[in-house]
Design an enzyme around this catalytic site. Structure first.
Site, PDB file in Angstrom:
ATOM      1  N   ASP A  92      48.970  35.462   7.709  1.00 16.80           N
ATOM      2  CA  ASP A  92      50.381  35.694   7.406  1.00 16.80           C
ATOM      3  C   ASP A  92      51.160  35.898   8.708  1.00 16.80           C
ATOM      4  O   ASP A  92      50.625  35.708   9.794  1.00 16.80           O
ATOM      5  CB  ASP A  92      50.535  36.900   6.478  1.00 16.80           C
ATOM      6  CG  ASP A  92      50.075  38.180   7.145  1.00 16.80           C
ATOM      7  OD1 ASP A  92      49.695  38.127   8.342  1.00 16.80           O
ATOM      8  OD2 ASP A  92      50.082  39.226   6.483  1.00 16.80           O
ATOM      9  N   ASP A 142      44.934  37.925   9.791  1.00 14.00           N
ATOM     10  CA  ASP A 142      45.388  37.350   8.524  1.00 14.00           C
ATOM     11  C   ASP A 142      46.179  36.078   8.777  1.00 14.00           C
ATOM     12  O   ASP A 142      46.739  35.894   9.846  1.00 14.00           O
ATOM     13  CB  ASP A 142      46.303  38.346   7.803  1.00 14.00           C
ATOM     14  CG  ASP A 142      45.520  39.530   7.272  1.00 14.00           C
ATOM     15  OD1 ASP A 142      44.294  39.376   7.126  1.00 14.00           O
ATOM     16  OD2 ASP A 142      46.131  40.582   7.019  1.00 14.00           O
ATOM     17  N   GLU A 199      42.966  42.775  13.564  1.00 10.76           N
ATOM     18  CA  GLU A 199      44.305  43.301  13.451  1.00 10.76           C
ATOM     19  C   GLU A 199      44.331  44.403  12.387  1.00 10.76           C
ATOM     20  O   GLU A 199      43.806  44.227  11.293  1.00 10.76           O
ATOM     21  CB  GLU A 199      45.229  42.151  13.045  1.00 10.76           C
ATOM     22  CG  GLU A 199      46.557  42.565  12.548  1.00 10.76           C
ATOM     23  CD  GLU A 199      47.095  41.573  11.499  1.00 10.76           C
ATOM     24  OE1 GLU A 199      46.413  40.595  11.178  1.00 10.76           O
ATOM     25  OE2 GLU A 199      48.184  41.832  11.018  1.00 10.76           O
ATOM     26  N   ASP A 259      52.381  38.511  10.387  1.00 17.76           N
ATOM     27  CA  ASP A 259      51.896  39.483  11.371  1.00 17.76           C
ATOM     28  C   ASP A 259      50.609  39.000  12.032  1.00 17.76           C
ATOM     29  O   ASP A 259      50.412  39.151  13.225  1.00 17.76           O
ATOM     30  CB  ASP A 259      51.620  40.833  10.697  1.00 17.76           C
ATOM     31  CG  ASP A 259      52.871  41.685  10.642  1.00 17.76           C
ATOM     32  OD1 ASP A 259      53.918  41.220  11.185  1.00 17.76           O
ATOM     33  OD2 ASP A 259      52.811  42.782  10.062  1.00 17.76           O
TER      34      ASP A 259
END
Ligand code: 0RA
Length: 628
Positions: free
Chosen positions: A494, A492, A419, A496
């Protein structure tokens, strides 16, 4: 007499040895699948007691990582002397390959494929197997090692119950993996509870201190409701068909949802036929004909629907019991009996025509949905041609963003889907160029939930992804053209990151499911912390690892660096922690993981508000990182 005993023993030993020499021939392989195959084999015998109406309760216990027990309240394996073998019948069942005849008590055979090889095979491949039988007022016990009895069959005590309990440990000399996976066990038990209405199955996982009870009075109707739980249904109650003819039992439950995916699972004698077979084909033709006839009779349209039009948004379970099934195909689970196609076709057609007559509002909703699917099919065809004209789906043309590897043997090649462009940059620098390829994708890809297949094909990032993987998509999909056998999603931890990995998984689940089935899809697990202590440092991949470190070393003079994203690691660190096959953690994505992603997607991005709230509530922990 002594001679006879000797001759018989030689026969047993030969049986045991041949199984131990070529175990894969009997159980497929000697890895993780193999040991679970042993479990399925033992379980099949208990299920068979259920099929004959002699067993209502099965208890499975994972005693430790290598030891599993399966207990049923069936009739118990017979313990009387075998007339020709001159040993207790249970010993014959457990030591003679394909004991056959009277002792092969199965009413619905599962042989023909890899299943149904018998408990004697499990015994031969177990370092220890213990059997406990409650029968004729007594509890009997016998112990075996590597398929050979090490005790006599002995009476332990009295009882007024009946049943069989088999406890076994896969032999470490045979298997290269010998830890049972509670998730695999649990999935199979839930499936069996759905397929055998009313049967109570208890699973006690003593390793993780967990207990699950599976029991569904609604059987496959409950299964369909379970699969459609969070979907928007076109009709409240699943359509249910059950017919028995010449010892063949046909049972089908189906329900449409407003989505675009076909979710049809086919079973024969409780075995999941992943490649379907003649029952599925019969069902499919009947459904298509029934819907088309309804349209024609009620003059609803001129359109002629195809099999895939009538299966969009369809969730169904097809479950047949057949005395002598034939299995074929790559997985040896594709139902081959040719007479079944016509039988299922005529039963399903008659039942559906009746159902549609009696439930016109359901019939109209289904027809409307299928006509829409036909329109989308035309649109998708145009869109696909457009994409093909751009050259995107043809093999040979690779996207510019892909940093490919040198390796051309797909079984040795890995693709990292990363990503964001910055993490993509570090990955490119840190990777082993010989066999690791990198494809950076941009932020939000697309909402596959709202987009039909025609829109999916128009999304640039998706087209690039398809190109890089090499298999093509839709009707042209060919697993043999996969350019990498490890496709690793790296994102990640997180919001996103979760978003993009959920999205890619949902996409694979819906449009390239064979990649997941083949075991080609993985998720990279980057570390959460770098821990430094007394001049040394190491990585902790989760909070448990960090806690374990604290409990050994205390909290004094410990430096903790928390990684928030892949971008915080330099190429060297990225290699050490996440890319290097020797040191990294990879999680193989199962079809259940992907289905959960699909579920998350449907709920979090879909339009239905109520289930969305409910889902977020129930999965608060899992979804805390998703932006909702
Ligand atoms: C042979 C004959 C009969 C039952 C069984 C085997 C049997 C095997 C297993 C394995 C696990 N659980 C089992 N339960 C039963 C028929 C016995 C009769 O006629 O009473």
């Amino acid at each position: 007499m002594a001679e006879e005993y000797g001759a018989k023993n030689i026969r047993v030993l030969k049986g045991v040895e041949s199984v131990r020499q070529v175990p894969a021939m009997y159980i497929g392989d000697t890895g993780i699948r193999g040991i679970h195959h042993l479990f399925y084999e033992v379980l099949d015998n208990s299920i068979d007691e259920t099929l004959t109406g002699n067993c209502t309760n099965i208890k499975v216990t994972l005693i430790d990582k290598n030891t599993l027990s399966v207990e049923d309240n069936g009739r118990g394996i017979p313990v009387d002397m075998h007339p020709t073998e001159k040993r207790p019948a249970v010993e014959v069942v457990l030591t003679v390959l394909h004991a056959g005849g009277k002792f092969d008590h199965k009413s619905y055979q599962v042989s023909g494929g890899l299943h149904g090889v018998g408990v004697s095979v499990v015994n031969a491949l177990s370092s220890v197997l213990e059997v406990e039988i409650k029968r004729d007022g007594k509890i009997y016990y016998q112990k075996y090692e590597k398929g050979k009895p090490v005790t006599e069959l002995q009476v332990k005590s009295d009882t007024n119950e009946t049943g069989t309990k088999i406890t076994f440990i896969p032999d470490k000399e045979i298997f290269n993996t010998y830890e049972f996976d509670p998730e695999i066990i649990s999935k199979r038990l839930r499936e069996l509870a759905f397929l055998n209405a009313g049967l109570k199955i208890e699973f006690t996982d003593e390793v993780n201190n967990k207990r699950e009870i599976f029991q569904y009075e609604g059987g496959i109707i409950s299964y369909v409701k379970f699969l459609n739980k969070i979907k928007e249904k076109l009709h409240e109650e699943p359509i249910y068909i059950k017919k028995e003819k010449d010892k063949i039992i046909i049972e089908i439950a189906l329900q449409y949802n407003s989505g675009f995916l076909e979710t049809v699972f086919s079973f024969c004698n409780n075995i999941n036929n992943v490649e379907h077979g003649t029952h599925y084909t019969g069902f499919s033709t009947a459904l298509t004909r029934a819907v088309n006839d309804y349209i024609k009779k009620n003059k609803l349209s001129e359109e002629k629907l195809t099999g895939s039009d009538v299966k969009e948004g369809l969730t169904a379970i097809i479950s047949l019991k057949i005395p002598e099934p034939q299995f074929e195909g790559q997985t040896k689970t594709k139902l081959g009996n040719s007479e079944i196609k016509g039988l299922v076709d005529s039963v399903v057609y008659d039942e559906l025509v009746n159902y549609f007559e009696e439930h016109p509002s359901v019939a109209k909703a289904v027809v409307f949905k299928c006509l829409n699917a036909a329109k989308a099919r035309e649109a998708a065809k145009k869109a696909r041609e457009l994409v093909r004209r751009k050259g995107a789906l043809e093999s040979g043309s690779l996207p510019g963003k892909l940093a490919d590897c040198q390796e051309r043997d797909p079984s040795k090649a890995e693709l990292f889907i990363v990503e964001g462009l910055s993490a993509g940059g570090s990955t490119k620098m840190g990777r082993v160029r010989e066999f690791q390829a990198v494809l950076p994708l941009r932020g939000k890809v697309l909402n596959v939930e709202k987009a039909r297949i025609d829109k999916v094909f128009k999304n640039n990032e998706i087209v690039i992804l398809i190109q890089a993987i090499g298999t093509g998509i839709g009707e042209e999909f060919d697993i043999n053209k996969a350019r990498y056998h490890k496709i690793i999603i790296m994102s990640d931890a997180d919001s996103d990151g979760n978003h993009i990995s959920t999205l890619i998984l949902t996409f694979f689940y819906r449009y390239m499911r064979q990649l997941i089935d083949a075991g080609y899809v993985y998720k990279a697990v980057p570390p959460l912390y770098k821990v430094t202590h007394s001049g040394k440092s190491f990585y902790a991949y989760n909070d448990k690892e960090l806690d374990e470190f604290y409990s050994k070393n205390g909290r004094e003079n410990v430096g903790i660096q928390r990684y928030k994203g892949l971008g915080e690691m330099n190429p060297g660190q990225l290699f050490e922690t996440t890319l290097d096959p020797e040191r990294r953690y990879l999680k193989k994505i199962t079809i259940e993981d992907a289905a959960l992603a699909d579920e998350m997607f449907t709920v979090l991005m879909g339009e239905e508000v109520a289930p969305r709230k409910k889902f977020i509530f129930e999965h608060a922990k899992d979804v805390k990182n998703l932006d909702v």
